[in-house]
Design a protein around this motif. Structure first.
Motif, PDB file in Angstrom:
ATOM      1  N   HIS B  71       0.849  -1.184   0.000  1.00  0.00           N
ATOM      2  CA  HIS B  71       0.000   0.000   0.000  1.00  0.00           C
ATOM      3  C   HIS B  71       0.888   1.240   0.000  1.00  0.00           C
ATOM      4  CE1 HIS B  71      -4.193   1.383   1.636  1.00  0.00           C
ATOM      5  NE2 HIS B  71      -4.193   1.257   0.332  1.00  0.00           N
ATOM      6  N   LEU B  72       0.482   2.226  -0.749  1.00  0.00           N
ATOM      7  CA  LEU B  72       1.287   3.442  -0.884  1.00  0.00           C
ATOM      8  C   LEU B  72       0.475   4.653  -0.411  1.00  0.00           C
ATOM      9  CD1 LEU B  72       2.383   2.593  -4.511  1.00  0.00           C
ATOM     10  CD2 LEU B  72       3.849   2.418  -2.504  1.00  0.00           C
ATOM     11  N   TYR B  73       1.180   5.624   0.083  1.00  0.00           N
ATOM     12  CA  TYR B  73       0.500   6.800   0.636  1.00  0.00           C
ATOM     13  C   TYR B  73       1.189   8.089   0.189  1.00  0.00           C
ATOM     14  CZ  TYR B  73      -0.355   2.955   3.807  1.00  0.00           C
ATOM     15  OH  TYR B  73      -0.637   1.724   4.309  1.00  0.00           O
ATOM     16  N   ARG B  74       0.368   9.093  -0.020  1.00  0.00           N
ATOM     17  CA  ARG B  74       0.896  10.453  -0.144  1.00  0.00           C
ATOM     18  C   ARG B  74      -0.234  11.411   0.221  1.00  0.00           C
ATOM     19  NH1 ARG B  74       1.519  11.468  -6.689  1.00  0.00           N
ATOM     20  NH2 ARG B  74      -0.715  11.610  -7.142  1.00  0.00           N
ATOM     21  N   LEU B  75       0.131  12.622   0.512  1.00  0.00           N
ATOM     22  CA  LEU B  75      -0.868  13.595   0.947  1.00  0.00           C
ATOM     23  C   LEU B  75      -1.718  14.069  -0.222  1.00  0.00           C
ATOM     24  CD1 LEU B  75       1.221  15.826   3.392  1.00  0.00           C
ATOM     25  CD2 LEU B  75      -0.464  14.091   3.991  1.00  0.00           C
ATOM     26  N   THR B  76      -2.985  14.305   0.058  1.00  0.00           N
ATOM     27  CA  THR B  76      -3.820  14.997  -0.922  1.00  0.00           C
ATOM     28  C   THR B  76      -3.462  16.482  -0.856  1.00  0.00           C
ATOM     29  OG1 THR B  76      -5.526  15.395   0.726  1.00  0.00           O
ATOM     30  CG2 THR B  76      -5.717  13.355  -0.565  1.00  0.00           C
ATOM     31  N   HIS B  77      -4.031  17.257  -1.742  1.00  0.00           N
ATOM     32  CA  HIS B  77      -3.748  18.698  -1.698  1.00  0.00           C
ATOM     33  C   HIS B  77      -4.230  19.292  -0.377  1.00  0.00           C
ATOM     34  CE1 HIS B  77      -2.021  19.257  -5.629  1.00  0.00           C
ATOM     35  NE2 HIS B  77      -2.980  18.487  -6.152  1.00  0.00           N
ATOM     36  N   THR B  78      -5.389  18.810   0.096  1.00  0.00           N
ATOM     37  CA  THR B  78      -5.891  19.298   1.388  1.00  0.00           C
ATOM     38  C   THR B  78      -4.916  18.920   2.501  1.00  0.00           C
ATOM     39  OG1 THR B  78      -8.114  18.868   0.562  1.00  0.00           O
ATOM     40  CG2 THR B  78      -7.903  19.275   2.926  1.00  0.00           C
ATOM     41  N   GLY B  79      -4.474  17.662   2.468  1.00  0.00           N
ATOM     42  CA  GLY B  79      -3.527  17.202   3.489  1.00  0.00           C
ATOM     43  C   GLY B  79      -2.241  17.987   3.459  1.00  0.00           C
TER      44      GLY B  79
END
Lengths: 171, 109
Positions: B71-79
């Motif tokens: 599983h991969l993660y990155r911030l959304t623009h809001t985050g």
């Protein structure tokens, strides 16, 4: 997948299968990540942390679910702690006494349950990454209660152990 | 009802770790190592960030044989906005530490 069938994998897989449907993807996530780790110690640390998350996933049922989980945990842990003592009492202790000491075992059961009920909010706060020192007064009261409860319970069991073991004339 | 609270220090650590290179997809264990937090702390934080819409998740598409996709993660623009705002509100020393924060370029994947 190296180590796919070792104990950390089995433990986490067991817990992950029991995650609520809304969180099941996270179970697969943690299992996949565990498969990447090679060092046994790292695998155990990671698996234990993830198992805790799988057993108590955040925000799945609100306050009622949290209370229910805490009550069930307290009941189970207290029962597991007291059951061997009940066995000893029934096996050896009642040889010297005519009546089963219900009051004594009620106390022995209630204290660990109260301990867990008091410790649960603290554990949840730590797990959620909250700063438990934000309210030092509450933390102090809670810690003092937990220490006293633990000391009382262990002292009580230690004091009563001869009776559980059937030593004559114990009190 | 979702409460709007100031994120904990641990949550902030994860947000800032993700914000260091917002275009980069990250793994859970990497985040544990970078932040120094245990998996039992990082995953609840990731779950909550995803619930709030601050975290974008994806599964690996290129998978080496013999292991499941990660599983991969990155911030959304809001985050990312939240992370940058929180970073800006930190003490000057902490701001210096995270001075590498940079916004994700538009159009990056």
């Amino acid at each position: 997948m190296k180590g796919a069938l070792d104990l950390p994998s089995r433990l986490l897989a067991f817990a992950a299968r029991r995650m609520p449907p809304s969180r099941s993807e996270w179970g697969a996530t943690m299992l996949a990540e565990l498969a990447e780790l090679q060092d046994p110690r790292e695998r155990w640390e990671f698996a234990l942390g993830c198992t805790w998350v799988a057993v108590f996933p955040p925000g799945t049922g609100g306050l009622l679910q949290t209370m229910k989980t805490t009550m069930i945990t307290a009941t189970l842990v207290s029962t597991v702690l007291v059951a061997p003592l009940v066995y000893l009492e029934l096996r050896y202790g009642t040889q010297n006494y005519s009546r089963f000491p219900y009051a004594l075992f009620t106390i022995l059961w209630v204290v660990p349950a109260a301990f867990i009920l008091a410790a649960a909010p603290l554990m949840r706060a730590v797990r959620a990454g909250k700063n438990v020192l934000e309210r030092p007064g509450v933390l102090m009261v809670r810690v003092v209660f937990l220490v006293l409860a633990a000391l009382f319970w262990t002292g009580f069991v230690n004091d009563q152990m001869p009776c559980f073991l059937g030593v004559p004339n114990c009190d | 009802m979702q409460r709007d609270r100031r994120p904990s220090d641990q949550t902030l650590s994860v947000l800032l770790a993700l914000a260091e290179d917002p275009a980069q997809w990250r793994h859970g264990y990497d985040l544990c190592q970078q932040t120094g937090l245990k998996a039992g702390s990082v995953y609840p934080i990731l779950i909550r960030l995803a619930d709030r819409g601050w975290l974008e998740t994806s599964w690996e598409t290129t998978i080496p044989a013999g292991r499941p996709p990660r599983h991969l993660y990155r911030l959304t623009h809001t985050g990312l906005d939240v992370a940058m705002e929180l970073a800006a509100n930190r003490a000057p020393a902490a701001r210096m530490k995270h001075a590498r924060l940079r916004p994700r370029l538009e159009g990056t994947s």
